[in-house]
Design a protein around this motif. Structure first.
Motif, short mmCIF file in Angstrom:
data_model
loop_
_atom_site.label_atom_id
_atom_site.label_comp_id
_atom_site.label_asym_id
_atom_site.label_seq_id
_atom_site.Cartn_x
_atom_site.Cartn_y
_atom_site.Cartn_z
N PHE A 35 0.84 -1.19 0.00
CA PHE A 35 0.00 0.00 0.00
C PHE A 35 0.88 1.24 0.00
CE2 PHE A 35 0.78 -1.04 4.41
CZ PHE A 35 1.04 0.18 5.02
N SER A 36 0.25 2.38 -0.30
CA SER A 36 0.91 3.68 -0.18
C SER A 36 -0.02 4.59 0.62
CB SER A 36 1.22 4.28 -1.54
OG SER A 36 0.03 4.58 -2.24
N VAL A 37 0.59 5.60 1.26
CA VAL A 37 -0.19 6.57 2.03
C VAL A 37 0.21 7.96 1.56
CG1 VAL A 37 -0.76 7.46 4.32
CG2 VAL A 37 -0.22 5.02 4.04
N VAL A 106 -5.10 6.19 1.22
CA VAL A 106 -4.37 4.93 1.20
C VAL A 106 -4.77 4.19 -0.07
CG1 VAL A 106 -3.96 2.73 2.38
CG2 VAL A 106 -4.36 4.82 3.72
N SER A 108 -4.10 0.60 -2.35
CA SER A 108 -3.55 -0.75 -2.27
C SER A 108 -3.92 -1.53 -3.53
CB SER A 108 -4.13 -1.46 -1.04
OG SER A 108 -3.63 -2.77 -0.96
#
Length: 161
Positions: A35-37, A106, A108
């Motif tokens: 994932f990235s935030v 977020v 994903s």
């Protein structure tokens, strides 16, 4: 997963993208691609248009209000509220009201942060850029870069009914 996911202000990336500021707080390298935030600031009236991408997306509003349009349904999110977009679903958002929106995003799986790096201008901090008119050339460049990163754009959000 990497031992240190939490980035300090000196190691986060701030990017100006069409009048908003996106701060990448965790990317693919930090999360083994899971994932990235991103922490986004956007001015009143900001809209990202109707689009799709492969990662699923979660929006959690910290300050301000936003409209989240997902596959024909409209949700209004206020501080403390969360919205969800399934992978590949047609969606878009717009800042509502007179306050700057601060929203955590977020995605994903991770990887979409590379699109924002490609279209954004590096910024020194998390402040909003000076307002400017978005041109057709700006949009054409973003659309072309989006295709390279698995984004597809469909124009502005539908008018409120």
């Amino acid at each position: 997963m990497s031992e240190e996911i939490i980035k300090s202000e000196s190691t986060t990336e701030h990017l100006h993208v069409l009048g908003a500021t996106i701060t990448i707080t965790a990317d693919s390298d930090d999360t083994d691609g899971e994932f990235s935030v991103k922490n986004m600031l956007a001015p009143p009236g900001f809209e990202n248009g109707l689009h799709t991408h492969e990662p699923a997306e979660v929006f959690h509003v910290i300050d301000g209000e936003m409209l989240l349009y997902v596959d024909g349904e409209t949700q209004y999110l206020k501080p403390g509220m969360t919205g969800y977009v399934s992978a590949g679903e047609r969606h878009g958002m717009r800042v509502e009201g007179d306050e700057v929106l601060r929203v955590l995003i977020v995605m994903s799986p991770a990887g979409a942060e590379d699109f924002f790096r490609a279209v954004g201008e590096p910024a020194a901090d998390r402040n909003l850029p000076e307002p400017r008119e978005v041109t057709n050339a700006d949009l054409e460049a973003i659309f072309a870069t989006g295709e390279e990163h698995g984004f597809e754009f469909f124009g502005p959000l539908p008018a409120d009914e």
